[in-house]
Design an enzyme around this catalytic site. Structure first.
Site, PDB file in Angstrom:
ATOM      1  N   PHE A 191      42.266  45.749  35.475  1.00  0.00           N
ATOM      2  CA  PHE A 191      41.474  46.855  34.910  1.00  0.00           C
ATOM      3  C   PHE A 191      41.930  48.218  35.463  1.00  0.00           C
ATOM      4  O   PHE A 191      42.531  49.029  34.745  1.00  0.00           O
ATOM      5  CB  PHE A 191      39.999  46.570  35.209  1.00  0.00           C
ATOM      6  N   ASP A 212      53.271  36.608  42.959  1.00  0.00           N
ATOM      7  CA  ASP A 212      52.050  36.474  43.774  1.00  0.00           C
ATOM      8  C   ASP A 212      52.234  37.350  45.016  1.00  0.00           C
ATOM      9  O   ASP A 212      53.281  37.258  45.691  1.00  0.00           O
ATOM     10  CB  ASP A 212      51.899  34.991  44.160  1.00  0.00           C
ATOM     11  N   GLU A 219      32.031  48.585  48.867  1.00  0.00           N
ATOM     12  CA  GLU A 219      31.199  47.430  49.238  1.00  0.00           C
ATOM     13  C   GLU A 219      31.430  46.985  50.684  1.00  0.00           C
ATOM     14  O   GLU A 219      30.595  46.286  51.257  1.00  0.00           O
ATOM     15  CB  GLU A 219      31.430  46.277  48.254  1.00  0.00           C
ATOM     16  N   TYR A 256      33.475  38.591  48.846  1.00  0.00           N
ATOM     17  CA  TYR A 256      34.401  39.594  48.295  1.00  0.00           C
ATOM     18  C   TYR A 256      34.545  40.772  49.257  1.00  0.00           C
ATOM     19  O   TYR A 256      35.655  41.135  49.664  1.00  0.00           O
ATOM     20  CB  TYR A 256      33.903  40.080  46.924  1.00  0.00           C
ATOM     21  N   ARG A 290      21.298  37.420  42.305  1.00  0.00           N
ATOM     22  CA  ARG A 290      22.568  37.070  42.962  1.00  0.00           C
ATOM     23  C   ARG A 290      22.288  36.817  44.447  1.00  0.00           C
ATOM     24  O   ARG A 290      21.495  37.564  45.051  1.00  0.00           O
ATOM     25  CB  ARG A 290      23.531  38.244  42.787  1.00  0.00           C
ATOM     26  N   GLY A 292      22.514  37.210  48.262  1.00  0.00           N
ATOM     27  CA  GLY A 292      22.959  38.312  49.134  1.00  0.00           C
ATOM     28  C   GLY A 292      23.171  39.620  48.376  1.00  0.00           C
ATOM     29  O   GLY A 292      23.966  40.465  48.797  1.00  0.00           O
TER      30      GLY A 292
HETATM   31  P1  NAD Z   1      40.831  43.163  38.312  1.00  0.00           P
HETATM   32  O1  NAD Z   1      40.221  41.856  38.736  1.00  0.00           O
HETATM   33  O2  NAD Z   1      40.552  43.688  36.945  1.00  0.00           O
HETATM   34  O3  NAD Z   1      42.419  43.089  38.445  1.00  0.00           O
HETATM   35  C1  NAD Z   1      43.060  42.490  39.540  1.00  0.00           C
HETATM   36  C2  NAD Z   1      44.536  42.294  39.189  1.00  0.00           C
HETATM   37  O4  NAD Z   1      45.170  41.717  40.348  1.00  0.00           O
HETATM   38  C3  NAD Z   1      44.767  41.343  38.020  1.00  0.00           C
HETATM   39  O5  NAD Z   1      45.739  41.880  37.148  1.00  0.00           O
HETATM   40  C4  NAD Z   1      45.278  40.071  38.693  1.00  0.00           C
HETATM   41  O6  NAD Z   1      46.172  39.329  37.866  1.00  0.00           O
HETATM   42  C5  NAD Z   1      45.984  40.628  39.927  1.00  0.00           C
HETATM   43  N1  NAD Z   1      46.064  39.651  41.015  1.00  0.00           N
HETATM   44  C6  NAD Z   1      45.052  38.896  41.514  1.00  0.00           C
HETATM   45  N2  NAD Z   1      45.526  38.096  42.486  1.00  0.00           N
HETATM   46  C7  NAD Z   1      46.851  38.363  42.614  1.00  0.00           C
HETATM   47  C8  NAD Z   1      47.881  37.864  43.464  1.00  0.00           C
HETATM   48  N3  NAD Z   1      47.652  36.897  44.358  1.00  0.00           N
HETATM   49  N4  NAD Z   1      49.125  38.384  43.333  1.00  0.00           N
HETATM   50  C9  NAD Z   1      49.382  39.354  42.411  1.00  0.00           C
HETATM   51  N5  NAD Z   1      48.456  39.835  41.564  1.00  0.00           N
HETATM   52  C10 NAD Z   1      47.195  39.350  41.675  1.00  0.00           C
HETATM   53  O7  NAD Z   1      40.398  44.184  39.438  1.00  0.00           O
HETATM   54  P2  NAD Z   1      40.033  45.748  39.331  1.00  0.00           P
HETATM   55  O8  NAD Z   1      38.602  45.881  39.006  1.00  0.00           O
HETATM   56  O9  NAD Z   1      41.052  46.444  38.508  1.00  0.00           O
HETATM   57  O10 NAD Z   1      40.211  46.177  40.871  1.00  0.00           O
HETATM   58  C11 NAD Z   1      41.479  46.584  41.371  1.00  0.00           C
HETATM   59  C12 NAD Z   1      41.348  46.940  42.836  1.00  0.00           C
HETATM   60  O11 NAD Z   1      40.407  47.977  43.005  1.00  0.00           O
HETATM   61  C13 NAD Z   1      40.863  45.776  43.709  1.00  0.00           C
HETATM   62  O12 NAD Z   1      41.577  45.830  44.924  1.00  0.00           O
HETATM   63  C14 NAD Z   1      39.392  46.065  43.912  1.00  0.00           C
HETATM   64  O13 NAD Z   1      38.945  45.533  45.145  1.00  0.00           O
HETATM   65  C15 NAD Z   1      39.401  47.588  43.930  1.00  0.00           C
HETATM   66  N6  NAD Z   1      38.136  48.227  43.491  1.00  0.00           N
HETATM   67  C16 NAD Z   1      37.560  47.861  42.296  1.00  0.00           C
HETATM   68  C17 NAD Z   1      36.398  48.510  41.876  1.00  0.00           C
HETATM   69  C18 NAD Z   1      35.746  48.179  40.556  1.00  0.00           C
HETATM   70  O14 NAD Z   1      34.661  48.672  40.273  1.00  0.00           O
HETATM   71  N7  NAD Z   1      36.353  47.380  39.702  1.00  0.00           N
HETATM   72  C19 NAD Z   1      35.833  49.518  42.669  1.00  0.00           C
HETATM   73  C20 NAD Z   1      36.457  49.861  43.889  1.00  0.00           C
HETATM   74  C21 NAD Z   1      37.615  49.211  44.269  1.00  0.00           C
HETATM   75  P1  TYD Z   2      29.259  43.900  38.857  1.00  0.00           P
HETATM   76  O1  TYD Z   2      29.733  44.557  37.598  1.00  0.00           O
HETATM   77  O2  TYD Z   2      29.528  42.449  39.058  1.00  0.00           O
HETATM   78  O3  TYD Z   2      29.819  44.779  40.070  1.00  0.00           O
HETATM   79  P2  TYD Z   2      29.480  44.705  41.675  1.00  0.00           P
HETATM   80  O4  TYD Z   2      28.784  43.426  41.953  1.00  0.00           O
HETATM   81  O5  TYD Z   2      30.840  44.763  42.279  1.00  0.00           O
HETATM   82  O6  TYD Z   2      28.641  45.919  41.957  1.00  0.00           O
HETATM   83  O7  TYD Z   2      27.680  44.093  38.945  1.00  0.00           O
HETATM   84  C1  TYD Z   2      27.096  45.376  38.909  1.00  0.00           C
HETATM   85  C2  TYD Z   2      25.598  45.206  39.123  1.00  0.00           C
HETATM   86  O8  TYD Z   2      25.043  44.506  37.987  1.00  0.00           O
HETATM   87  C3  TYD Z   2      25.244  44.370  40.335  1.00  0.00           C
HETATM   88  O9  TYD Z   2      24.062  44.894  40.944  1.00  0.00           O
HETATM   89  C4  TYD Z   2      24.962  42.978  39.764  1.00  0.00           C
HETATM   90  C5  TYD Z   2      24.401  43.295  38.388  1.00  0.00           C
HETATM   91  N1  TYD Z   2      24.695  42.289  37.342  1.00  0.00           N
HETATM   92  C6  TYD Z   2      23.636  41.746  36.575  1.00  0.00           C
HETATM   93  O10 TYD Z   2      22.451  42.072  36.774  1.00  0.00           O
HETATM   94  N2  TYD Z   2      23.951  40.818  35.629  1.00  0.00           N
HETATM   95  C7  TYD Z   2      25.231  40.418  35.382  1.00  0.00           C
HETATM   96  O11 TYD Z   2      25.460  39.546  34.506  1.00  0.00           O
HETATM   97  C8  TYD Z   2      26.289  41.001  36.149  1.00  0.00           C
HETATM   98  C9  TYD Z   2      27.724  40.589  35.932  1.00  0.00           C
HETATM   99  C10 TYD Z   2      25.973  41.940  37.113  1.00  0.00           C
END
Ligand code: NAD
Ligand code: TYD
Length: 380
Positions: free
Chosen positions: A15, A63, A139, A186, A317, A319
């Protein structure tokens, strides 16, 4: 062709990573951008169809735990910058399978660090001009109290140029100096990886940077996370599983604003520093859910609010962290970054994108996207 910089972006098919890859490939035609991704269930190369034929873009399926292959890639591509996003990222999956999270997030990050150290230390200039930029999450700081359940104006002066702050639901915020206190497998695995990155700076002098960002939303997010899951379910009139009372608070940032922050920090951030990234945009889950229902209904030509009956309160959820709220004043003051969008605008754009790209959602929910990589490479 000689490029000015040779950069690996890990997790570029995910993403946030896909937005970072797109921004760098388009903005820096003189940089070679290597997208390294294992293509787990969360990796989707169709996210990058618009840049896959660019001369400064290359995809490598790997990987991050594969030390030998990554060391060879660094040598072959003369890598001088790493922007590390690859991770297992979904809290609910980490509760079911913490081991995979420790392997990828902790061991994978350590493997990249060790390979980078070996390659960069073998060069005459060593760490000069190099950068290891690790993307982490808010987090790791744990959870904040809901001291103002009705919401108050937050105490900060910086804000999105296009608007005002959303309400704050507590008096405390995550600062760069906040002590780590992760609760989920996580966040524990991300905390472990952050510690290793800082240790490589402190022990070996590697030029590292860590950023901790709040919840992202926007196009190309895997529909297991709250916002895209709910958009998809509303579209199909499926129940919306709200954990607990729906009162947990998250601080939301539009993904393109995160990618812009990563660009700014990669280029101008100070080595060994930590920057918090967030938009002072706290929302209770239930308020977001109502906003998303109204927006989807309106854009689909349904009566606004017609789908409120899909809200289904389910067991909380395990925790479940109550509140996240980031203070990003340091990034805003020192590097001049600020979010470009207010949440309501961002949600409108996001819902419109998912509804205009329903085939993207359908490909994921049917599993068809996983064939894209195989088909694309079997053609070459
Ligand atoms: P995502 O799950 O959408 O994408 C993760 C990507 O990493 C995928 O393309 C997957 O194929 C790849 N991947 C997973 N394991 C792998 C491995 N062993 N080797 C190579 N590639 C691998 O995640 P995202 O939401 O885009 O998050 C990206 C980063 O940003 C993460 O480090 C996450 O902790 C951090 N982050 C995410 C958020 C959020 O709200 N999504 C917020 C803050 C920080
Ligand atoms: P999420 O998108 O999984 O992000 P994070 O857990 O990393 O914050 O969840 C965002 C919030 O929404 C979190 O408080 C959990 C809640 N949630 C629901 O209530 N229902 C759902 O089906 C999901 C996926 C999340």
């Amino acid at each position: 062709m000689n490029f000015k910089r040779n950069i690996v972006i890990t997790g570029g098919a995910g993403f946030i990573g896909s937005h970072v890859v797109r921004l760098f490939v388009n903005k820096y035609p003189d940089y070679k951008i290597v997208n390294l991704d294992k293509l787990t269930y969360a990796g989707n190369l169709t996210n990058l169809k618009d840049v896959e034929d660019r001369p400064n873009y290359k995809f490598v399926r790997m990987d991050i735990c594969d030390f030998d292959s990554f060391l060879k890639l660094m040598q072959d591509e003369k890598i001088d910058g790493i922007i590390h996003l690859a991770a297992e990222s979904h809290v609910d999956r980490s509760i079911k399978d913490p081991f995979t999270f420790a392997m990828t997030n902790v061991m994978g990050t350590l493997s990249l660090l060790q390979a980078a150290k070996q390659y960069w230390e073998s060069l005459p200039e060593k760490y000069e001009g190099k950068r290891f930029y690790h993307i982490s999450t808010d987090e790791v700081y744990g959870a904040l109290e809901m001291t103002n359940p009705e919401g108050v104006e937050p105490p900060f002066t910086t804000t999105a140029s296009s608007g005002k702050h959303h309400l704050a639901y507590g008096t405390d915020f995550f600062h760069e100096t906040t002590k780590y206190n992760p609760h989920s497998p996580y966040s524990a695995s991300k905390a472990g990886s952050d510690h290793f990155v800082r240790a490589f700076h402190d022990t070996y002098g590697m030029p590292t940077i860590v950023t901790n960002c709040s919840n992202n939303y926007g196009p190309y997010q895997f529909p297991e996370k709250l916002i895209p899951l709910f958009i998809n379910n509303i579209r199909h009139r499926k129940p919306l599983p709200v954990y607990g009372k729906g009162e947990n608070v998250r601080d939301w940032l539009y993904v393109v604003d995160h990618a812009r922050a990563i660009d700014t920090i990669f280029h101008n951030g100070k080595v060994a520093e930590t920057y918090n990234i967030g938009g002072f945009n706290e929302w209770k889950n239930i308020d977001i859910i109502r906003l998303v229902i109204n927006t989807v209904d309106r854009l689909l030509g349904r009566a606004e609010g017609e789908d409120m009956n899909l809200i289904t309160y389910v067991t909380d959820r395990m925790g479940h962290d109550m509140r996240y709220a980031i203070d990003s004043t340091k990034l805003q003051r020192e590097l001049g970054w600020e979010p470009s969008l207010q949440f309501e605008e961002g949600i409108e754009k996001t819902v419109s994108w998912y509804l205009e790209n329903q085939d993207w959602l359908d490909n994921i929910t049917s599993g068809a996207y996983e064939k894209y990589y195989e088909d694309m490479y079997s053609k070459r």
